[in-house]
Design a protein around this motif. Structure first.
Motif, PDB file in Angstrom:
ATOM      1  N   MET A   1       0.855  -1.163   0.000  1.00  0.00           N
ATOM      2  CA  MET A   1       0.000   0.000   0.000  1.00  0.00           C
ATOM      3  C   MET A   1       0.906   1.232   0.000  1.00  0.00           C
ATOM      4  N   THR A   4      -0.180   7.462  -0.250  1.00  0.00           N
ATOM      5  CA  THR A   4      -1.429   8.146  -0.566  1.00  0.00           C
ATOM      6  C   THR A   4      -2.623   7.256  -0.254  1.00  0.00           C
ATOM      7  N   THR A   5      -2.544   6.002  -0.625  1.00  0.00           N
ATOM      8  CA  THR A   5      -3.619   5.053  -0.350  1.00  0.00           C
ATOM      9  C   THR A   5      -3.809   4.879   1.147  1.00  0.00           C
ATOM     10  N   PHE A   6      -2.697   4.809   1.876  1.00  0.00           N
ATOM     11  CA  PHE A   6      -2.764   4.662   3.330  1.00  0.00           C
ATOM     12  C   PHE A   6      -3.495   5.850   3.958  1.00  0.00           C
ATOM     13  N   GLU A   8      -5.607   7.928   2.523  1.00  0.00           N
ATOM     14  CA  GLU A   8      -7.017   7.891   2.125  1.00  0.00           C
ATOM     15  C   GLU A   8      -7.785   6.845   2.922  1.00  0.00           C
ATOM     16  N   PHE A   9      -7.172   5.685   3.145  1.00  0.00           N
ATOM     17  CA  PHE A   9      -7.799   4.626   3.933  1.00  0.00           C
ATOM     18  C   PHE A   9      -8.049   5.109   5.365  1.00  0.00           C
ATOM     19  N   TYR A  76     -18.595  -1.189   1.371  1.00  0.00           N
ATOM     20  CA  TYR A  76     -17.433  -1.561   0.571  1.00  0.00           C
ATOM     21  C   TYR A  76     -17.245  -3.053   0.342  1.00  0.00           C
TER      22      TYR A  76
END
Length: 108
Positions: A1, A4-6, A8-9, A76
């Motif tokens: 991951m 940026t993804t982290f 956002e999560f 989700y």
């Protein structure tokens, strides 16, 4: 991951899952502990050494993140109904026998 993804999560877990920072641990730290435990298949005690937190604190944060993820389930996660087996499993001799028995019992 990726980073940026982290981030956002973590934002999704905070805004939609109800995860909150504590006095001494940010949402990001709590999620990092959770991901490290499940990603490395380690015990809470190993995580407590790495993050310099007590085992009780690590356990508390782990369960809070898990609760936040469960809150996101309806939005989700799509649960399989058990009637359709993906082709990747049907074409794999190692896995399909288990699903074949399960599907046969459904049709009875």
């Amino acid at each position: 991951m990726g980073p940026t993804t982290f981030v956002e999560f973590c934002q999704i877990l905070a805004t939609e899952g109800g995860l909150r920072s504590t006095q001494r641990a940010t949402v990001e730290e709590q999620v990092a502990k959770f991901l490290w435990i499940i990603g490395q298949d380690t015990r809470h005690s190993a995580c407590s050494l790495l993050f310099h937190r007590s085992g009780e604190t690590v356990s508390h944060h782990f369960h809070k993140v898990l609760e936040a993820i469960i809150e996101l389930e309806d939005k989700y996660l799509l649960q399989p109904n058990g009637l359709q087996v993906p082709l990747e499993i049907q074409n794999h001799s190692r896995f399909y026998p288990y699903f074949k028995v399960y599907n046969a019992s459904i049709t009875l």
